[in-house]
Motif scaffolding. Structure first.
Motif, mmCIF file in Angstrom:
data_model
loop_
_atom_site.group_PDB
_atom_site.id
_atom_site.type_symbol
_atom_site.label_atom_id
_atom_site.label_comp_id
_atom_site.label_asym_id
_atom_site.label_seq_id
_atom_site.Cartn_x
_atom_site.Cartn_y
_atom_site.Cartn_z
ATOM 1 N N UNK A 73 16.259 -42.876 41.297
ATOM 2 C CA UNK A 73 15.323 -41.754 41.190
ATOM 3 C C UNK A 73 14.544 -41.908 39.889
ATOM 4 N N UNK A 74 13.216 -41.846 39.981
ATOM 5 C CA UNK A 74 12.343 -41.863 38.815
ATOM 6 C C UNK A 74 11.428 -40.645 38.898
ATOM 7 N N UNK A 86 4.047 -32.982 39.203
ATOM 8 C CA UNK A 86 5.334 -33.664 39.090
ATOM 9 C C UNK A 86 5.370 -34.750 40.158
ATOM 10 N N UNK A 87 5.812 -35.942 39.773
ATOM 11 C CA UNK A 87 5.919 -37.064 40.710
ATOM 12 C C UNK A 87 7.352 -37.584 40.686
ATOM 13 N N UNK A 88 7.937 -37.767 41.877
ATOM 14 C CA UNK A 88 9.290 -38.295 41.978
ATOM 15 C C UNK A 88 9.311 -39.475 42.942
ATOM 16 N N UNK A 89 9.883 -40.587 42.499
ATOM 17 C CA UNK A 89 10.098 -41.750 43.357
ATOM 18 C C UNK A 89 11.586 -41.831 43.654
ATOM 19 N N UNK A 90 11.916 -42.208 44.888
ATOM 20 C CA UNK A 90 13.312 -42.198 45.310
ATOM 21 C C UNK A 90 13.596 -43.391 46.213
ATOM 22 N N UNK A 91 14.764 -43.962 46.041
ATOM 23 C CA UNK A 91 15.255 -45.056 46.887
ATOM 24 C C UNK A 91 16.452 -44.534 47.657
ATOM 25 N N UNK A 92 16.352 -44.511 48.997
ATOM 26 C CA UNK A 92 17.421 -43.979 49.831
ATOM 27 C C UNK A 92 17.832 -45.013 50.868
ATOM 28 N N UNK A 93 19.125 -45.095 51.124
ATOM 29 C CA UNK A 93 19.611 -45.987 52.172
ATOM 30 C C UNK A 93 19.103 -45.494 53.524
ATOM 31 N N UNK A 94 18.594 -46.386 54.340
ATOM 32 C CA UNK A 94 17.997 -46.025 55.631
ATOM 33 C C UNK A 94 19.101 -45.844 56.674
ATOM 34 N N UNK A 95 19.796 -44.722 56.597
ATOM 35 C CA UNK A 95 20.865 -44.422 57.547
ATOM 36 C C UNK A 95 20.259 -43.933 58.861
ATOM 37 N N UNK A 147 13.608 -51.773 55.643
ATOM 38 C CA UNK A 147 14.631 -52.199 56.597
ATOM 39 C C UNK A 147 15.973 -51.595 56.241
ATOM 40 N N UNK A 148 16.428 -51.852 55.029
ATOM 41 C CA UNK A 148 17.713 -51.295 54.596
ATOM 42 C C UNK A 148 17.551 -49.990 53.815
ATOM 43 N N UNK A 149 16.346 -49.758 53.262
ATOM 44 C CA UNK A 149 16.101 -48.573 52.437
ATOM 45 C C UNK A 149 14.735 -47.964 52.744
ATOM 46 N N UNK A 150 14.619 -46.671 52.420
ATOM 47 C CA UNK A 150 13.327 -46.011 52.363
ATOM 48 C C UNK A 150 12.966 -45.842 50.896
ATOM 49 N N UNK A 151 11.737 -46.185 50.556
ATOM 50 C CA UNK A 151 11.205 -45.922 49.219
ATOM 51 C C UNK A 151 10.159 -44.834 49.397
ATOM 52 N N UNK A 152 10.341 -43.710 48.703
ATOM 53 C CA UNK A 152 9.398 -42.606 48.833
ATOM 54 C C UNK A 152 8.902 -42.164 47.473
ATOM 55 N N UNK A 153 7.665 -41.738 47.446
ATOM 56 C CA UNK A 153 7.081 -41.105 46.268
ATOM 57 C C UNK A 153 6.562 -39.751 46.728
ATOM 58 N N UNK A 154 6.924 -38.704 46.013
ATOM 59 C CA UNK A 154 6.460 -37.358 46.336
ATOM 60 C C UNK A 154 5.797 -36.767 45.105
ATOM 61 N N UNK A 155 4.572 -36.284 45.269
ATOM 62 C CA UNK A 155 3.833 -35.637 44.181
ATOM 63 C C UNK A 155 3.552 -34.196 44.584
ATOM 64 N N UNK A 156 3.899 -33.255 43.712
ATOM 65 C CA UNK A 156 3.645 -31.832 43.960
ATOM 66 C C UNK A 156 2.725 -31.319 42.865
#
Length: 197
Positions: A73-74, A86-95, A147-156
């Motif tokens: 998480x960044x 506010x901007x948040x980047x997140x790495x999540x396992x692609x379950x 493939x194995x993960x989702x990389x997301x960036x969310x800006x509010x």
């Protein structure tokens, strides 16, 4: 272990990740206050007295929680107005559960455009400068499926009128985002960090 890296312009952004103690405290508190206020507005609840103290406590805990996330998480806030963006980047396992949840998102989330990142390839960008519900703040999300993960960036953003003036800077961060892996070398606890660039 996989983690995220990005290059945010120091003249525009203040990193929340890794900013312990007094460094970045004012920016963290303002950003959390904005997010808590937006959440209260979205749910229709009135801001509670003492909300500033709660934002302060969260601002102290946030860097520690992000440190425990181990680089998955960044978070950054807009330097000149931390309560604006506010901007948040997140790495999540692609379950399977996460893939199902993404497939069941409301129809307005289908209105995406292609967004290219030199490290992650082509992903999706959804910009909502004027959400249907006037209580919902303007936001943008960027998503890549590795493939194995989702990389997301969310800006509010707290201001519908200023959303268009700051989204370009969010694009710039999203283009620098990359996933790096820590590889153990032999029997020693030494770690070799390999940047995909």
């Amino acid at each position: 272990m996989s983690r995220l890296q990005a290059d945010a312009a120091a003249d525009l952004w203040v990193p929340v990740t890794g900013s312990l103690g007094l460094r970045g405290r004012r920016h963290r508190k303002a950003a959390l206050g904005m997010l808590l206020g937006q959440a209260a507005r979205t749910t229709g609840t009135a801001p509670r007295p003492g909300g500033g103290a709660f934002a302060w406590m969260l601002s102290q805990a946030a860097p520690l929680l992000m440190r425990r996330a181990g680089g998955r998480v960044l978070v950054w806030v807009w330097k000149s107005a931390p309560e604006l963006l506010v901007v948040m980047a997140q790495l999540q396992e692609a379950t399977a559960q996460l893939r199902t949840a993404r497939a069941m998102m409301p129809m307005e989330y289908d209105d995406t455009e292609s967004f290219r990142n030199p490290h992650l390839g082509v992903g999706e960008k959804l910009a909502m400068p004027l959400p249907i519900d006037p209580k919902t703040p303007p936001f943008a999300t960027y998503t890549w499926d590795t493939g194995s993960h989702f990389v997301t960036v969310t800006a509010v953003c707290a201001d519908r009128e200023r959303f268009g003036t700051v989204i370009g800077a969010v694009d710039d961060i999203a283009r620098t985002l990359r996933v790096v892996d820590d590889l153990s070398v032999g029997e020693t606890p030494t770690v070799l960090r390999i940047d995909p660039a």
